[in-house]
Design an enzyme around this catalytic site. Structure first.
Site, PDB file in Angstrom:
ATOM      1  N   ASN A   1      -6.068   2.350 -13.001  1.00 32.63           N
ATOM      2  CA  ASN A   1      -5.174   1.933 -12.255  1.00 32.63           C
ATOM      3  C   ASN A   1      -3.590   2.479 -12.510  1.00 32.63           C
ATOM      4  O   ASN A   1      -3.558   3.283 -13.005  1.00 32.63           O
ATOM      5  CB  ASN A   1      -5.062   0.659 -12.409  1.00 32.63           C
ATOM      6  CG  ASN A   1      -3.958  -0.759 -12.624  1.00 32.63           C
ATOM      7  OD1 ASN A   1      -3.401  -0.533 -11.327  1.00 32.63           O
ATOM      8  ND2 ASN A   1      -3.049  -1.548 -13.232  1.00 32.63           N
TER       9      ASN A   1
ATOM     10  N   GLU B   1     -12.015  -3.966 -19.595  1.00 31.56           N
ATOM     11  CA  GLU B   1     -12.024  -4.990 -19.715  1.00 31.56           C
ATOM     12  C   GLU B   1     -10.760  -5.858 -20.325  1.00 31.56           C
ATOM     13  O   GLU B   1     -10.693  -7.016 -19.556  1.00 31.56           O
ATOM     14  CB  GLU B   1     -13.254  -5.347 -20.325  1.00 31.56           C
ATOM     15  CG  GLU B   1     -15.186  -5.929 -19.853  1.00 31.56           C
ATOM     16  CD  GLU B   1     -15.832  -4.158 -20.287  1.00 31.56           C
ATOM     17  OE1 GLU B   1     -14.788  -3.737 -19.949  1.00 31.56           O
ATOM     18  OE2 GLU B   1     -16.909  -4.764 -20.330  1.00 31.56           O
TER      19      GLU B   1
ATOM     20  N   ILE C   1      -7.831  -9.035 -11.021  1.00 33.72           N
ATOM     21  CA  ILE C   1      -9.029  -9.118 -13.007  1.00 33.72           C
ATOM     22  C   ILE C   1     -10.276  -8.421 -12.119  1.00 33.72           C
ATOM     23  O   ILE C   1     -10.978  -9.779 -11.773  1.00 33.72           O
ATOM     24  CB  ILE C   1      -8.292  -9.443 -13.868  1.00 33.72           C
ATOM     25  CG1 ILE C   1      -6.852  -9.798 -13.745  1.00 33.72           C
ATOM     26  CG2 ILE C   1      -9.586  -9.614 -14.966  1.00 33.72           C
ATOM     27  CD1 ILE C   1      -6.446 -10.753 -15.092  1.00 33.72           C
ATOM     28  N   LEU C   2     -10.665  -7.494 -12.654  1.00 36.56           N
ATOM     29  CA  LEU C   2     -11.562  -7.469 -11.686  1.00 36.56           C
ATOM     30  C   LEU C   2     -13.177  -8.242 -13.266  1.00 36.56           C
ATOM     31  O   LEU C   2     -12.504  -8.051 -14.309  1.00 36.56           O
ATOM     32  CB  LEU C   2     -12.144  -5.863 -12.161  1.00 36.56           C
ATOM     33  CG  LEU C   2     -11.705  -5.590 -10.664  1.00 36.56           C
ATOM     34  CD1 LEU C   2     -11.989  -3.064 -10.722  1.00 36.56           C
ATOM     35  CD2 LEU C   2     -12.215  -5.454  -8.874  1.00 36.56           C
TER      36      LEU C   2
ATOM     37  N   VAL D   1      -7.049  -5.993 -19.963  1.00 43.50           N
ATOM     38  CA  VAL D   1      -6.114  -6.198 -18.939  1.00 43.50           C
ATOM     39  C   VAL D   1      -5.189  -5.455 -19.019  1.00 43.50           C
ATOM     40  O   VAL D   1      -4.101  -5.239 -20.841  1.00 43.50           O
ATOM     41  CB  VAL D   1      -5.532  -7.306 -17.951  1.00 43.50           C
ATOM     42  CG1 VAL D   1      -4.494  -7.114 -17.410  1.00 43.50           C
ATOM     43  CG2 VAL D   1      -6.784  -7.957 -18.168  1.00 43.50           C
TER      44      VAL D   1
ATOM     45  N   GLY E   1       0.760  -1.096  -0.228  1.00 45.15           N
ATOM     46  CA  GLY E   1       0.455   0.187  -0.382  1.00 45.15           C
ATOM     47  C   GLY E   1       0.970   1.278  -0.208  1.00 45.15           C
ATOM     48  O   GLY E   1       0.301   2.700   0.598  1.00 45.15           O
TER      49      GLY E   1
ATOM     50  N   GLU F   1       5.401   6.475  -8.998  1.00 41.84           N
ATOM     51  CA  GLU F   1       4.749   6.828  -9.062  1.00 41.84           C
ATOM     52  C   GLU F   1       3.676   7.036  -7.756  1.00 41.84           C
ATOM     53  O   GLU F   1       2.714   7.524  -7.859  1.00 41.84           O
ATOM     54  CB  GLU F   1       3.939   4.940  -8.739  1.00 41.84           C
ATOM     55  CG  GLU F   1       4.606   3.593  -9.331  1.00 41.84           C
ATOM     56  CD  GLU F   1       4.181   2.665  -9.428  1.00 41.84           C
ATOM     57  OE1 GLU F   1       3.343   2.161  -8.732  1.00 41.84           O
ATOM     58  OE2 GLU F   1       5.365   1.461  -9.567  1.00 41.84           O
TER      59      GLU F   1
ATOM     60  N   ASN G   1       1.068   2.943  -2.306  1.00 36.11           N
ATOM     61  CA  ASN G   1       0.749   3.914  -3.224  1.00 36.11           C
ATOM     62  C   ASN G   1      -0.894   4.823  -2.733  1.00 36.11           C
ATOM     63  O   ASN G   1      -1.366   6.006  -2.556  1.00 36.11           O
ATOM     64  CB  ASN G   1      -0.149   3.605  -4.807  1.00 36.11           C
ATOM     65  CG  ASN G   1       1.541   3.766  -5.797  1.00 36.11           C
ATOM     66  OD1 ASN G   1       1.361   3.871  -6.139  1.00 36.11           O
ATOM     67  ND2 ASN G   1       1.932   2.328  -6.130  1.00 36.11           N
TER      68      ASN G   1
ATOM     69  N   HIS H   1       0.144   1.004 -13.224  1.00 38.59           N
ATOM     70  CA  HIS H   1       1.346   0.524 -13.656  1.00 38.59           C
ATOM     71  C   HIS H   1       1.911  -0.148 -13.571  1.00 38.59           C
ATOM     72  O   HIS H   1       3.018   1.648 -14.261  1.00 38.59           O
ATOM     73  CB  HIS H   1       0.367  -0.416 -14.460  1.00 38.59           C
ATOM     74  CG  HIS H   1       1.054  -1.628 -15.310  1.00 38.59           C
ATOM     75  ND1 HIS H   1       0.664  -3.122 -15.051  1.00 38.59           N
ATOM     76  CD2 HIS H   1       1.907  -1.903 -16.634  1.00 38.59           C
ATOM     77  CE1 HIS H   1       1.407  -3.857 -15.396  1.00 38.59           C
ATOM     78  NE2 HIS H   1       2.533  -3.410 -16.458  1.00 38.59           N
TER      79      HIS H   1
END
Ligand code: GRF
Length: 210
Positions: free
Chosen positions: A109, A149, A94-95, A151, A16, A181, A18, A111
């Site tokens: 998100n 949807e 992955i939601l 990724v 955590g 980040e 970020n 990355h």
């Protein structure tokens, strides 16, 4: 700001850092967003402790074999806290598509690479930096993007670049990227919640570029 600050849910699975950067940013009175709930799929995530220390409600929603079921339970928690935006911060699942559609254009998100390079299924954590080093790339960085949807393939909100140095290890490169980040994510959230960057505009521009 009209209607008060934007209400963020932050989804986490791990340490955590970020999340911490976002929580720190929200302490400034003029920051346009607040974290109203933190949700982890893992009970042991240190990120939950960071939420508690900041006085933010922290929930565990365990992953389920049925991702749609996970999505429904997650949405219930978010609704209970009237979250408007969803920020993934080291969230390793992955939601499900139903969830992504429900929050279309409102999920972000971060990355740890310059997407589209070194993204996609299975590209997370140290694996990303390992792949960057193995490729001989002289530059890496991080990307904040809208979640769709596909990724790691949603419209890009912001990127930050760092050099890859000849003697870099996964650890030194990861640390250099992480520093960026922590600066980039709060700034990207600011741009999105204030409407400076809009999902529909980015999606339309990408469509034209194809
Ligand atoms: C970060 O590198 C982020 O880009 C990726 O997962 C990592 C999370 O780190 N999605 P932390 O839990 O925020 O410290």
């Amino acid at each position: 700001m009209r209607g008060g600050r934007a209400r963020l849910a932050v989804l986490v699975s791990g340490r955590g850092t970020n999340l911490q950067a976002i929580l720190d940013a929200t302490r400034a009175a003029d920051y346009p967003a607040e974290v109203v709930v933190v949700v982890s799929d893992r009970p042991g995530a240190y990120a939950l402790e960071r939420a508690r220390q900041a006085g933010v409600p922290a929930h565990v929603v365990p992953w389920s074999r049925d991702p749609a079921d996970f999505g429904r339970r997650l949405a219930e928690v978010l609704d209970a806290h009237q979250a408007q935006w969803v920020c993934l911060a080291g969230f390793l699942r992955i939601l499900p598509p139903e969830f992504v559609q429900r929050y279309r254009g409102r999920i972000l998100n971060i990355h740890p690479s310059l997407l589209p390079a070194f993204g996609g299924r299975g590209m997370y954590g140290e694996r990303v930096h390992q792949a960057v080093l193995a490729s001989g790339a002289v530059e890496s960085g991080c990307t904040v993007h809208f979640v769709t949807e596909d990724v790691d393939a949603g419209p890009v909100v912001a990127q930050a670049r760092v050099p890859v140095l000849p003697d870099d290890t996964v650890e030194t490169l990861a640390a250099r990227v992480a520093e960026q980040e922590h600066r980039l994510y709060p700034e990207a959230i600011r741009r999105v919640v204030t409407g400076q960057v809009r999902f529909d505009d980015l999606a339309a521009a990408e469509q034209l570029a194809r």
